[in-house]
Scaffold this motif. Structure first.
Motif, PDB file in Angstrom:
ATOM      1  N   PRO A  40       0.809  -1.228   0.000  1.00 41.58           N
ATOM      2  CA  PRO A  40       0.000   0.000   0.000  1.00 41.58           C
ATOM      3  C   PRO A  40       0.840   1.276   0.000  1.00 41.58           C
ATOM      4  O   PRO A  40       0.446   2.274  -0.610  1.00 41.58           O
ATOM      5  CB  PRO A  40      -0.815  -0.117   1.294  1.00 41.58           C
ATOM      6  N   ILE A  44       0.450   4.232  -2.776  1.00 45.08           N
ATOM      7  CA  ILE A  44       0.074   5.606  -2.428  1.00 45.08           C
ATOM      8  C   ILE A  44       1.160   6.581  -2.859  1.00 45.08           C
ATOM      9  O   ILE A  44       0.868   7.666  -3.389  1.00 45.08           O
ATOM     10  CB  ILE A  44      -0.192   5.713  -0.914  1.00 45.08           C
ATOM     11  N   ALA A  47       0.949   7.131  -6.557  1.00 43.95           N
ATOM     12  CA  ALA A  47      -0.197   7.973  -6.892  1.00 43.95           C
ATOM     13  C   ALA A  47       0.093   9.443  -6.588  1.00 43.95           C
ATOM     14  O   ALA A  47      -0.277  10.339  -7.355  1.00 43.95           O
ATOM     15  CB  ALA A  47      -1.428   7.502  -6.126  1.00 43.95           C
ATOM     16  N   LEU A  48       0.774   9.694  -5.468  1.00 47.36           N
ATOM     17  CA  LEU A  48       1.119  11.071  -5.119  1.00 47.36           C
ATOM     18  C   LEU A  48       2.150  11.642  -6.085  1.00 47.36           C
ATOM     19  O   LEU A  48       2.073  12.817  -6.472  1.00 47.36           O
ATOM     20  CB  LEU A  48       1.664  11.126  -3.690  1.00 47.36           C
ATOM     21  N   LEU A  53      -4.441   8.276 -10.477  1.00 46.99           N
ATOM     22  CA  LEU A  53      -4.795   6.939 -10.029  1.00 46.99           C
ATOM     23  C   LEU A  53      -4.602   5.966 -11.180  1.00 46.99           C
ATOM     24  O   LEU A  53      -4.850   6.302 -12.333  1.00 46.99           O
ATOM     25  CB  LEU A  53      -6.246   6.904  -9.550  1.00 46.99           C
ATOM     26  N   LEU A  57      -3.155   0.204  -8.366  1.00 44.61           N
ATOM     27  CA  LEU A  57      -3.502   0.510  -6.985  1.00 44.61           C
ATOM     28  C   LEU A  57      -4.416  -0.551  -6.376  1.00 44.61           C
ATOM     29  O   LEU A  57      -4.428  -0.742  -5.161  1.00 44.61           O
ATOM     30  CB  LEU A  57      -4.188   1.875  -6.907  1.00 44.61           C
ATOM     31  N   SER A  60      -2.980  -3.238  -3.971  1.00 52.23           N
ATOM     32  CA  SER A  60      -2.674  -2.872  -2.586  1.00 52.23           C
ATOM     33  C   SER A  60      -3.881  -3.023  -1.664  1.00 52.23           C
ATOM     34  O   SER A  60      -3.717  -3.124  -0.445  1.00 52.23           O
ATOM     35  CB  SER A  60      -2.153  -1.437  -2.523  1.00 52.23           C
ATOM     36  N   LEU A 122       5.855  10.698   2.311  1.00 52.30           N
ATOM     37  CA  LEU A 122       4.692  10.966   1.460  1.00 52.30           C
ATOM     38  C   LEU A 122       4.723  12.398   0.927  1.00 52.30           C
ATOM     39  O   LEU A 122       4.319  12.647  -0.215  1.00 52.30           O
ATOM     40  CB  LEU A 122       3.404  10.706   2.236  1.00 52.30           C
ATOM     41  N   LEU A 202       1.990   3.366   8.242  1.00 53.01           N
ATOM     42  CA  LEU A 202       0.769   3.494   7.445  1.00 53.01           C
ATOM     43  C   LEU A 202      -0.276   2.477   7.871  1.00 53.01           C
ATOM     44  O   LEU A 202      -1.459   2.819   8.067  1.00 53.01           O
ATOM     45  CB  LEU A 202       1.105   3.319   5.967  1.00 53.01           C
TER      46      LEU A 202
END
Length: 301
Positions: A40, A44, A47-48, A53, A57, A60, A122, A202
């Motif tokens: 995951p 994430i 994606a950031l 998206l 994904l 995850s 992140l 997380l």
């Protein structure tokens, strides 16, 4: 007690099977990224970084959704680095016996460092950095084993370890860092998992709303503190103090170690009352004041 002892055995079986599966997939170049697809944190961060998206994904969710229901099961039952840390941490050392071992397995404030690290990684990912790939435990283990440990095994045992490319740049450095992470467990049990792992942070945040919880029964507790002897997460399973759900890796050792059955995992456990938290120890008293019987507890893996 017998049913409690079954849970750690099932966990050890799961750890063994998933670690073997991880090594087998890693040895197959075309399948080496299988575990990464279900990570995951990697999902994430990607994606950031891409501000989009993508279909990958969904992999995850196989880890994230069960975490929302059961807590950090991945850390205690599946994660390859978590399993290796667990194995090294269980090596017998005189310094980790009795009260010192119990005290080292209490919750410590420095365990919150991993949450700050997660936020920083992140944030870096949002601005396009790939720093997550350096500290993510799955990526770290893939890189360390694939570029250092397995090639080293190919040199030492060419007939036993099959690895086509036998040399990688920076292989020694990667191997040294990986071994150092494992060696930290000889000082503090699963130090990486407790204080440094961003994926654990997380999943810990996600597990705060899990419906599987620990029920403590102070009335059945004999103050032996055996539940702390082999605690892997430093989450305070001992009755009389708040349980740190986000730190628990579901090793189930506390359930197996309790001779009175005073600790049990349940779905939708009853919320502890304020009186039960302070009834045995008081607001400021240290629950380690009486740790009788701790040295006699059988070792738990």
């Amino acid at each position: 007690v017998r049913s409690g002892l079954t849970l750690p055995r099932l966990r050890r079986l799961s750890q063994t099977l998933f670690l073997a599966l991880f090594v087998v997939l890693l040895s197959k170049t075309e399948l080496s990224g299988t575990f990464l697809k279900t990570d995951p944190l990697i999902a994430i961060a990607n994606a950031l970084a891409t501000h989009a998206l993508y279909r990958g994904l969904l992999w995850s969710l196989a880890i994230l959704i069960p975490t929302l229901l059961m807590g950090r099961f991945f850390c205690g039952w599946i994660c390859p680095l978590g399993t290796l840390n667990h194995m090294v941490g269980n090596m017998r050392l005189g310094k980790k016996a009795g009260r010192q071992r119990i005290d080292s397995n209490r919750y410590k404030q420095w365990q919150t460092f991993k949450y700050y690290l997660l936020f920083a990684l992140l944030l870096a990912a949002f601005f396009g950095s790939a720093l997550v790939g350096i500290l993510d435990p799955v990526a770290l283990t893939v890189r360390s084993l694939g570029l250092s440990i397995l090639p080293a095994g190919n040199y030492a045992l060419p007939a036993a370890v099959s690895f086509k490319q036998a040399h990688f740049r920076q292989g020694f450095l990667l191997g040294a860092i990986f071994i150092a992470i494992l060696a930290l467990n000889l000082r503090i049990t699963r130090l990486w998992c407790r204080a440094l792992c961003p994926l654990g942070a997380l999943l810990g945040l996600a597990s705060r709303w899990s419906i599987l919880g620990l029920e403590k029964r102070p009335a059945e507790c004999e103050d032996c503190s055996r539940c702390l002897l082999h605690c892997q997460g430093g989450d305070d399973p001992v009755p009389g103090v708040p349980w740190r759900k986000a730190e628990c890796v579901l090793c189930m050792n506390c359930v197996g170690d309790c001779p009175e059955g005073g600790i049990q995992f349940h779905f939708f456990p009853p919320a502890p009352s304020a009186s039960s938290v302070t009834a045995r120890f008081g607001a400021n008293e240290n629950p380690l004041a009486d740790a009788r019987g701790s040295d006699r507890s059988p070792d738990r893996e």
